[in-house]
Scaffold this active site. Structure first.
Site, PDB file in Angstrom:
ATOM      1  CG  ASP A  82      36.252  35.400  28.652  1.00 40.24           C
ATOM      2  OD1 ASP A  82      37.407  35.245  29.065  1.00 40.24           O
ATOM      3  OD2 ASP A  82      35.376  36.046  29.272  1.00 40.24           O
ATOM      4  CG  HIS A  83      36.672  32.368  31.613  1.00 39.14           C
ATOM      5  ND1 HIS A  83      37.565  31.944  32.568  1.00 39.14           N
ATOM      6  CD2 HIS A  83      36.488  33.688  31.826  1.00 39.14           C
ATOM      7  CE1 HIS A  83      37.907  32.969  33.322  1.00 39.14           C
ATOM      8  NE2 HIS A  83      37.282  34.042  32.890  1.00 39.14           N
ATOM      9  CG  HIS A 178      35.378  36.286  36.914  1.00 40.83           C
ATOM     10  ND1 HIS A 178      36.196  35.275  37.328  1.00 40.83           N
ATOM     11  CD2 HIS A 178      35.835  36.673  35.700  1.00 40.83           C
ATOM     12  CE1 HIS A 178      37.109  35.034  36.399  1.00 40.83           C
ATOM     13  NE2 HIS A 178      36.926  35.878  35.395  1.00 40.83           N
ATOM     14  N   GLY A 179      32.374  39.353  38.021  1.00 35.98           N
ATOM     15  CA  GLY A 179      31.005  39.761  38.373  1.00 35.98           C
ATOM     16  C   GLY A 179      31.005  40.944  39.328  1.00 35.98           C
ATOM     17  CG  HIS A 206      40.015  37.272  33.342  1.00 34.61           C
ATOM     18  ND1 HIS A 206      39.132  36.397  32.774  1.00 34.61           N
ATOM     19  CD2 HIS A 206      41.137  37.217  32.582  1.00 34.61           C
ATOM     20  CE1 HIS A 206      39.704  35.825  31.719  1.00 34.61           C
ATOM     21  NE2 HIS A 206      40.922  36.304  31.585  1.00 34.61           N
ATOM     22  N   GLY A 207      37.701  40.425  35.248  1.00 37.56           N
ATOM     23  CA  GLY A 207      36.900  41.100  36.268  1.00 37.56           C
ATOM     24  C   GLY A 207      37.128  42.600  36.289  1.00 37.56           C
ATOM     25  CB  SER A 209      32.747  44.975  35.583  1.00 39.77           C
ATOM     26  OG  SER A 209      32.550  44.652  34.235  1.00 39.77           O
ATOM     27  CG  ASN A 228      38.951  39.815  30.035  1.00 39.22           C
ATOM     28  OD1 ASN A 228      39.706  40.286  29.183  1.00 39.22           O
ATOM     29  ND2 ASN A 228      38.906  38.525  30.316  1.00 39.22           N
ATOM     30  CB  THR A 231      29.785  42.526  35.346  1.00 39.51           C
ATOM     31  OG1 THR A 231      30.312  41.219  35.554  1.00 39.51           O
ATOM     32  CG2 THR A 231      28.632  42.770  36.287  1.00 39.51           C
TER      33      THR A 231
HETATM   34 ZN   LIG Z   1      37.381  35.907  33.434  1.00 43.63          ZN
END
Ligand SMILES: [Zn+2]
Length: 283
Positions: A82-83, A178-179, A206-207, A209, A228, A231
């Site tokens: 990832d990333h 994200h997060g 992405h992100g 969660s 993805n 978190t």
């Molecule tokens: Zn990401």
């Protein structure tokens, strides 16, 4: 089974109309339990690792553990780095044995992102490694500015980006971050539909969660394939272990704690696999 190519799993998911959770892992248990959950659901899974955690466990160790567990698994397992935000990190992932890497040039100007992504693709494809890139910018869920339309993926630019880079999948910005989130995210479904209809490669969220499940299901139905989850999975480990330790009898062993939290962590991944297959498609 041996490790499957991520591009093959994502193409099948896109064709069949389900999403695959890409679970961010950090140790042996987090890998093993994600695969166990996929086996119980008889669906594929993507194990992925954020290189920022390589001070705790090396890229090579993640590859060795995942290859060993994938070999024994009854369902297809893919492995992804990832990333990688530099050419060097993407290269180190390939040399360590990752069969799929992300190159993230999304915070750079368009031309720089094209050049960086195309450079990584040229090396990766020469050694049969898949590449995910990002266009638009998925920032922090805690920054209102990062969740605004200025950061969203532009469909015209995305077509040009894919033509010029030959990446295998594309992370898109459509209201995700994200997060933790500062507020409930609101995904731009019209944009997802347009990107899906105009682009030939799988789309990545992405992100994933804390996005409400109805929105995640809708994103699958609009054609996104890789989701993805970092978190929330880490939080499940943390909260389960905290509960265990607060209630543990004296003289319990650490390994007893791991056994106690195992079922909640596996259940978490079960739930994500089911949520991302809202129309009960077969793999
Ligand atoms: Zn990401």
């Amino acid at each position: 089974m041996s490790l499957e190519k991520e591009s093959i799993l994502l193409k099948r998911a896109t064709d069949h109309g389900y999403g695959i959770p890409a679970i961010n892992v950090f140790d042996y248990e987090s890998i093993s339990w994600a695969i166990e959950a996929a086996e119980a659901e008889n669906m594929p899974i993507i194990i992925q690792f954020w290189p920022g955690l390589s001070k705790f466990i090396s890229l090579t160790q993640i590859v060795l553990i995942t290859k060993e567990l994938a070999h024994k698994a009854s369902v297809p397992v893919a492995l992804h780095l990832d990333h990688s935000n530099s050419y060097e990190i993407a290269m180190s992932g390939m040399v360590s044995g990752f069969p799929s890497v992300m190159i993230d040039g999304s915070s750079k100007p368009f031309e720089e992102n094209v050049k960086l992504s195309a450079d990584v693709v040229r090396c990766a494809h020469a050694v049969d490694v898949d590449v995910e890139a990002e266009l638009g910018h998925v920032g922090s869920g805690m920054e209102e500015n990062d969740l605004c339309i200025d950061h969203f993926t532009d469909p015209d630019k995305a077509e040009e980006f894919i033509d010029r880079t030959c990446v295998d999948s594309l992370a898109i910005a459509v209201g995700n971050g994200h997060g933790d989130y500062i507020r409930t995210p609101e995904l731009d479904f019209e944009r997802i539909k347009e990107l899906r209809s105009r682009l030939s490669i799988p789309l990545v969220m992405h992100g994933g969660s804390d996005i409400p499940s109805e929105q995640m299901k809708n994103a699958v139905r609009c054609g996104m394939s890789k989701f993805n989850i970092a978190t929330e999975y880490e939080r499940t480990f943390h909260n389960s272990m905290k509960y265990y330790l607060n209630n543990a009898k004296p003289h319990h062993y650490y390994l007893d704690g791991l056994q106690e939290i195992k079922s909640s962590c596996i259940d978490f991944v079960h739930d994500k696999i089911q949520m991302l297959n809202p129309d009960h498609r077969k793999m």
